[in-house]
Each structure stands twice: as structure tokens, then as C-alpha cells.
Design a protein around this motif. Structure first.
Motif, PDB file in Angstrom:
ATOM      1  N   LEU A 159       0.828  -1.217   0.000  1.00  0.00           N
ATOM      2  CA  LEU A 159       0.000   0.000   0.000  1.00  0.00           C
ATOM      3  C   LEU A 159       0.857   1.259   0.000  1.00  0.00           C
ATOM      4  N   ILE A 160       1.960   1.252   0.720  1.00  0.00           N
ATOM      5  CA  ILE A 160       2.848   2.418   0.716  1.00  0.00           C
ATOM      6  C   ILE A 160       3.439   2.608  -0.679  1.00  0.00           C
ATOM      7  N   LYS A 161       3.894   1.512  -1.293  1.00  0.00           N
ATOM      8  CA  LYS A 161       4.469   1.611  -2.637  1.00  0.00           C
ATOM      9  C   LYS A 161       3.428   2.082  -3.650  1.00  0.00           C
ATOM     10  N   ALA A 162       2.216   1.511  -3.566  1.00  0.00           N
ATOM     11  CA  ALA A 162       1.152   1.890  -4.498  1.00  0.00           C
ATOM     12  C   ALA A 162       0.760   3.351  -4.322  1.00  0.00           C
ATOM     13  N   THR A 163       0.719   3.830  -3.076  1.00  0.00           N
ATOM     14  CA  THR A 163       0.360   5.231  -2.820  1.00  0.00           C
ATOM     15  C   THR A 163       1.467   6.168  -3.298  1.00  0.00           C
ATOM     16  N   LEU A 164       2.708   5.770  -3.128  1.00  0.00           N
ATOM     17  CA  LEU A 164       3.822   6.533  -3.699  1.00  0.00           C
ATOM     18  C   LEU A 164       3.658   6.638  -5.217  1.00  0.00           C
ATOM     19  N   ALA A 165       3.326   5.515  -5.858  1.00  0.00           N
ATOM     20  CA  ALA A 165       3.175   5.501  -7.315  1.00  0.00           C
ATOM     21  C   ALA A 165       2.034   6.412  -7.754  1.00  0.00           C
ATOM     22  N   ARG A 166       0.936   6.410  -6.990  1.00  0.00           N
ATOM     23  CA  ARG A 166      -0.199   7.282  -7.333  1.00  0.00           C
ATOM     24  C   ARG A 166       0.204   8.744  -7.245  1.00  0.00           C
ATOM     25  N   GLN A 167       0.932   9.124  -6.203  1.00  0.00           N
ATOM     26  CA  GLN A 167       1.298  10.530  -6.030  1.00  0.00           C
ATOM     27  C   GLN A 167       2.414  10.959  -6.977  1.00  0.00           C
ATOM     28  N   LEU A 168       3.255  10.015  -7.380  1.00  0.00           N
ATOM     29  CA  LEU A 168       4.327  10.346  -8.321  1.00  0.00           C
ATOM     30  C   LEU A 168       3.866  10.273  -9.777  1.00  0.00           C
ATOM     31  N   TYR A 169       2.976   9.322 -10.090  1.00  0.00           N
ATOM     32  CA  TYR A 169       2.628   9.049 -11.485  1.00  0.00           C
ATOM     33  C   TYR A 169       1.112   9.176 -11.737  1.00  0.00           C
ATOM     34  N   ASP A 170       0.353   8.114 -11.450  1.00  0.00           N
ATOM     35  CA  ASP A 170      -1.089   8.153 -11.730  1.00  0.00           C
ATOM     36  C   ASP A 170      -1.786   6.975 -11.059  1.00  0.00           C
ATOM     37  N   ASP A 171      -3.122   6.932 -11.205  1.00  0.00           N
ATOM     38  CA  ASP A 171      -3.921   5.860 -10.608  1.00  0.00           C
ATOM     39  C   ASP A 171      -3.607   4.513 -11.241  1.00  0.00           C
ATOM     40  N   ASN A 172      -3.244   4.525 -12.514  1.00  0.00           N
ATOM     41  CA  ASN A 172      -2.923   3.281 -13.206  1.00  0.00           C
ATOM     42  C   ASN A 172      -1.778   2.564 -12.506  1.00  0.00           C
ATOM     43  N   ALA A 173      -0.755   3.335 -12.100  1.00  0.00           N
ATOM     44  CA  ALA A 173       0.396   2.758 -11.401  1.00  0.00           C
ATOM     45  C   ALA A 173      -0.037   2.174 -10.057  1.00  0.00           C
ATOM     46  N   PHE A 174      -0.933   2.880  -9.371  1.00  0.00           N
ATOM     47  CA  PHE A 174      -1.446   2.389  -8.085  1.00  0.00           C
ATOM     48  C   PHE A 174      -2.107   1.027  -8.261  1.00  0.00           C
ATOM     49  N   GLU A 175      -2.996   0.914  -9.248  1.00  0.00           N
ATOM     50  CA  GLU A 175      -3.732  -0.332  -9.457  1.00  0.00           C
ATOM     51  C   GLU A 175      -2.806  -1.464  -9.884  1.00  0.00           C
ATOM     52  N   GLU A 176      -1.830  -1.149 -10.719  1.00  0.00           N
ATOM     53  CA  GLU A 176      -0.921  -2.190 -11.201  1.00  0.00           C
ATOM     54  C   GLU A 176      -0.132  -2.799 -10.040  1.00  0.00           C
ATOM     55  N   ILE A 177       0.277  -1.964  -9.108  1.00  0.00           N
ATOM     56  CA  ILE A 177       1.012  -2.467  -7.937  1.00  0.00           C
ATOM     57  C   ILE A 177       0.085  -3.245  -7.008  1.00  0.00           C
ATOM     58  N   MET A 178      -1.115  -2.715  -6.754  1.00  0.00           N
ATOM     59  CA  MET A 178      -2.055  -3.390  -5.857  1.00  0.00           C
ATOM     60  C   MET A 178      -2.521  -4.729  -6.420  1.00  0.00           C
ATOM     61  N   ASN A 179      -2.546  -4.853  -7.732  1.00  0.00           N
ATOM     62  CA  ASN A 179      -3.037  -6.090  -8.342  1.00  0.00           C
ATOM     63  C   ASN A 179      -2.033  -7.227  -8.286  1.00  0.00           C
ATOM     64  N   ARG A 180      -0.786  -6.914  -7.978  1.00  0.00           N
ATOM     65  CA  ARG A 180       0.194  -7.974  -7.810  1.00  0.00           C
ATOM     66  C   ARG A 180      -0.115  -8.683  -6.483  1.00  0.00           C
TER      67      ARG A 180
END
Length: 540
Positions: A494-515
């Protein structure tokens, strides 16, 4: 004061009368002039209302009485007929339209200022040079600082007419002086497609969070992009999707079904039936399709799942859906408020109504059905799902399906206890991950400069030190003394996915959470098994 209180029942009775009177003023744009006509009953109510207005001993807040009355009337109809007060209507309308006019930033009212999380890519603020971590101090000469900043007051200063300008004063880390940045307001999309990417070389993934006016266009753009990348199979994730416009769901279902296949039909109070059929425009009729559902997938989500399941198309994966089979129409009440009134029921192609029973009343028990499912074990075991033989239907290829309370998946996947944890869900609802990650980024954003989204998703590792800092942060904010040893993996994700959302976009958040998502893993396995089956079929 005591004398006044004893008249409250009288006032509530009058309020109900007002509600009936308001019903006579509903604006059905497609109805005849004779739908609501003047009659003796309404004249009687008008006279009573006037009598209260002019003669009642105390001042009466008519607006508040009307609001209470409308809600009271709708509460006695069904669970999904709802009243939208004037103060909420614009926000609700923007959400369903799919865009609004503004400057295009994601922000927090952080400490005593507006902290920019990130500007919308390609939006007005992005083009004007606003960056993540900036603090907006002033807008058109008005201060936007202080401990009592409210989202609605902030938005009122940043929103405006399309094409107008707002002059901002911005504090940026490392800059001695405030920056003067002029931003031209424009249309900002409220995206309903959270993510679209390739799970494998031929399996695409699209997640839709609701069905707004813009959803079909977003979906089609995403589908075309994935097909260009080689997608011949698709996982359509409708988990936690509460629904929206029925017509948009019909358009999306049409992409998967062959010409003239029945998608859905509706019936109104007079029994009039309206059928919706697939057209020639479907672009994914030959591809394999997997629909992902859970107990929060409702309404339009269930229309798509039901249409495919009843036409023996694709595979429904996950858990039993919410069970909403009622269709609402929105009507203005003339004072800036509106009501969404149930006007028909929808049925899947085999004739199923998937609406849950509300015979015991439109009460909290209906909306707390999740806890009932949790207690009876159906979120962990498909054998615990209650079905009624009287609601048994059969698809053209002989598959047995049931009505009366949601879409039962073809492949059941139990709740993942490691992610569906009360503590974790509470931390997410309270925004702790977002605020913590923002503070972490705010210390030094430069360390992420030049890191591509692809590299971040595949290579960045959250250290145990970051987890410990998050643990201290939560305990400080909540006044607790919890440890995250048992939740270490999901906290890191969740920390990594939230970092990705704030740095990049929601797509990055979902891609990390889906792993490591067990429903996605099931889809991947089904996709591989289907490939093996097709290879064997060809060889034979």
C-alpha cells in the motif's frame, strides 16, 4: 418551549402533506401535461400549507421541513429512490457527467495551506508549471492559508467559468520568493477508468470505478489501446463499482456480444417491456472476457455481468454481487434539488431480477447486508450462498443461474483476509497512507526524479524503515500502540502503491495493488488453462 414541542407531530404531519404537494410538481421531461393535474386533494393540501405559513404560532423553517419530508416519503418506497439536496446536486452532477471546470490539481488541505499532491497530467495547472509539493498560498488576492481550511471553500476559489484565469501565489521548496502563476481554468476529467494495462502478452486489464457519461468513451479508448498491444483476452474489473447510467453499461456489454443478442430488458409499473439488443459495433466479440465482481459491485455492473452470463459469454470471477435491479430517473424539484425515483426494474436476458428483497422495509438492515454475508460465511465459501429454486433460470447452453439477490460468479474466489482487514481498511479510509506518503515525498522529491513509472513499479522496494516510520506516524495520529508485524507485506504494498499514485497516476497504483491479488491470480490461471484447452482442441 414545552408548548412548542407538543406541536412537532403536527408539523411533521404537515410536512408529509408538503411532500405530497411537491410530488405534484415533479418535472418529468418526457411525460405528458396530464401526468400531474390539479385536483381537490392537492387544493386541500395547498390550503393547509398556506394556513401554516400565515397563521401558525411559531416561525417554521419550511425548507428544512420539506427536506425531511421528501426523505421520509422516499424511505417508504424502496432503498434506491433518493433525494439530492441543492447543496449536493452540483457535486453529484459533475461526478456523473465525468468532468468539471477547474485548474486540475490533486491536493490536501495540509497543516495550514493547500499542498499539491500532483497536477492533472496535461491539465491547466500542469501546463502552467504547478508541481507536486507546491503550496498554494493565495488565489486572486485571497488567502488560502489557516488551520480551518475547508475543501468546499477552497474549491469555490479555484473553480470558475471555463476559459477564465485565476492568479495564484505559490510557495515552492527551495525558492526564496513566492511564485506568481496564472492558470486558465478548463475542463478537468473525473476519470471512471482507473487502470488499463497488459497483465500478460495477450491478456488486458481494465478497471472501471463507476458508469458516468464519459465512461464508455474512456473504456473504448482503453480497449483500443490494449488491442493494439496484442490483447485478445480481457479482464474487466467491476469490483466495488456501485453502478451509474444503465445506457453506458449497455454500450459496454455491446462490445462483447454478437449482433441481436439480448443485453437487458426493463419493465415499468404498467408492465411495459423495453428490450435492449447488441448491435453490429462490438469490437471484442471474439475475445475471451473475464468479469471481476464482489459484494460491492452493483446496478450497471450487474447488468454487464448478467448480460454476459446469460448469453454464455465469458467467465464471472469473484463473489456474489450486491443485488440492485431497480432503475432510477432523476427529476428536478424546481429549487435546485432533485430526486432519483425508481421507475422500473431491469431483468437479465434469461428473465432474472437480481434485486435483493426489501420486503422487511427500507432500513439499515438492507444496507448492512454485507455483514450478514460475512456472518453466514458466504464471503469465504460459495456453499454458504443462499439460493431459491423458484428463482432458478437456465441459459441457452444449459448453465443454471439464479435471480433474487445479485449475480453469483461462475468461479468463486473467497475474500482475502490479508488485504480485507479491518485495521488496514480503517487506515485507508482515514487517509493515513496518503498523508504519510506525502510527508515522505516532501522530505526530498528529487530522489525520484528521472525514475520512470515502469522502473518504479518493477524495481522499487519499500524498506522496513519506511514501515516503522509509518507505524510511528499512525500511533502518533491515532494515540495507539499497534504494530504492523502481521500486516507487513500489505503495508509495504500500500505504501508503494500510494507513492506511485502521487508520483505518477492511478494506473500505477492499481498495477502495484493487483500484484498478489488473489482474484487476478485466478483470472491468470483461468486464462492459461483456456489456452491449454484450445491447444489440445486444435491438436485433436
Amino acid at each position: 418551549m414545552k408548548d412548542t414541542k407538543k406541536y412537532i407531530p403536527l408539523l411533521l404531519g404537515a410536512a408529509i402533506a408538503i411532500g405530497v404537494f411537491i410530488g405534484g410538481k415533479l418535472n418529468f421531461s418526457d411525460s405528458s401535461d396530464r401526468l400531474f393535474t390539479t385536483n381537490s386533494k392537492k387544493d386541500k393540501l395547498n390550503r393547509l400549507i398556506d394556513f401554516i405559513d400565515y397563521e401558525y404560532v411559531d416561525e417554521v423553517n419550511t425548507d428544512s421541513i420539506v427536506d425531511v419530508t421528501v426523505n421520509g416519503i422516499l424511505d417508504n418506497l424502496d432503498p434506491h429512490s433518493t433525494y439530492i439536496p441543492k447543496k449536493d446536486l452540483q457535486r453529484v452532477a459533475e461526478n456523473m457527467k465525468g468532468d468539471f471546470v477547474g485548474i486540475g490539481i490533486n491536493f490536501y488541505p495540509y497543516k495550514d495551506s493547500i499542498a499539491v499532491i500532483r497536477p492533472t497530467e496535461g491539465g491547466p495547472s500542469y501546463r502552467a508549471g504547478i508541481k507536486g509539493g507546491d503550496r498554494i498560498i493565495m488565489a486572486d488576492g485571497e488567502k488560502l492559508t489557516g488551520s480551518r481550511l475547508r475543501n468546499d471553500s477552497i474549491l469555490s476559489k479555484l473553480k470558475g467559468k471555463k476559459g477564465t484565469y485565476v492568479n495564484l501565489k505559490v510557495k515552492r521548496k527551495g525558492e526564496d520568493q513566492l511564485l506568481d502563476i496564472k492558470v486558465k481554468r478548463g475542463s478537468i476529467p473525473i476519470k471512471s477508468v482507473d487502470a488499463a494495462y497488459m497483465l500478460t502478452d495477450n491478456l488486458g486489464y481494465i478497471k472501471i470505478n463507476r458508469f458516468a457519461e464519459s465512461t464508455y468513451k474512456e473504456f473504448k479508448t482503453a480497449l483500443d489501446r490494449l488491442q493494439n498491444k496484442g490483447a485478445t483476452k480481457l479482464a474487466l474489473d467491476l469490483r466495488d463499482n456501485p453502478g451509474g447510467f444503465l445506457g453506458v453499461a449497455e454500450q459496454i456489454a455491446d462490445e462483447f456480444l454478437e449482433d441481436d443478442k439480448l443485453i437487458v430488458f426493463t419493465k415499468n409499473k404498467k408492465g411495459k417491456r423495453e428490450n435492449v439488443y447488441a448491435t453490429k459495433k462490438g469490437d471484442f466479440e471474439e475475445g475471451d472476457i473475464y468479469i471481476l465482481l464482489n459484494e460491492n459491485s452493483a446496478s450497471a455492473s450487474e447488468v454487464i455481468a448478467g448480460a454476459l452470463q446469460d448469453n454464455d459469454k465469458g467467465v464471472i470471477v469473484g463473489r456474489r454481487s450486491y443485488g440492485k435491479g431497480l432503475v432510477q430517473r432523476e427529476m428536478a424539484l424546481g429549487d435546485g434539488s432533485a430526486v432519483r425515483l425508481t421507475v422500473s426494474r431491469y431483468y437479465t436476458p434469461t428473465g432474472r431480477s437480481i434485486q435483493r428483497s426489501y420486503d422487511k422495509g427500507n432500513n439499515q438492515a438492507y444496507f448492512n447486508d454485507y455483514y450478514k454475508r460475512l456472518r453466514n460465511g458466504e464471503l469465504m465459501d460459495s456453499e454458504s450462498i443462499e439460493v431459491a429454486d423458484s428463482l432458478r433460470f437456465v441459459t441457452p447452453k444449459g448453465k443454471v443461474v439464479y435471480g433474487g439477490g445479485g449475480i453469483i460468479p461462475d468461479v468463486f474466489v473467497p475474500m482475502d483476509k490479508s488485504t480485507e482487514n479491518e485495521t488496514i481498511n480503517y487506515l485507508r479510509r482515514m487517509g493515513h497512507f496518503g498523508f504519510f506518503v506525502f510527508e515522505e515525498l516532501d522530505k526530498d522529491r528529487a530522489i525520484y526524479e528521472g525514475v520512470s513509472k515502469h522502473d518504479f513499479i518493477n524495481n522499487f522496494q519499500v524498506s522496513s524503515d519506511i514501515v516503522l516510520r509509518f507505524q510511528k506516524y499512525v500511533n502518533r495520529r491515532e494515540g495507539t500502540n499497534i504494530t504492523f508485524v502481521a500486516y507487513n507485506d500489505i503495508i509495504k504494498r500500500l505504501i508503494k502503491a500510494t507513492l506511485a499514485r502521487q508520483l505518477y497516476d492511478d494506473n500505477a497504483f492499481e498495477e502495484i495493488m493487483n500484484r498478489d491479488d488473489i482474484v487476478i491470480e485466478e483470472v491468470l490461471m483461468l486464462s492459461r488453462d483456456n489456452e491449454q484447452f484450445n491447444i489440445q482442441e486444435i491438436q485433436n
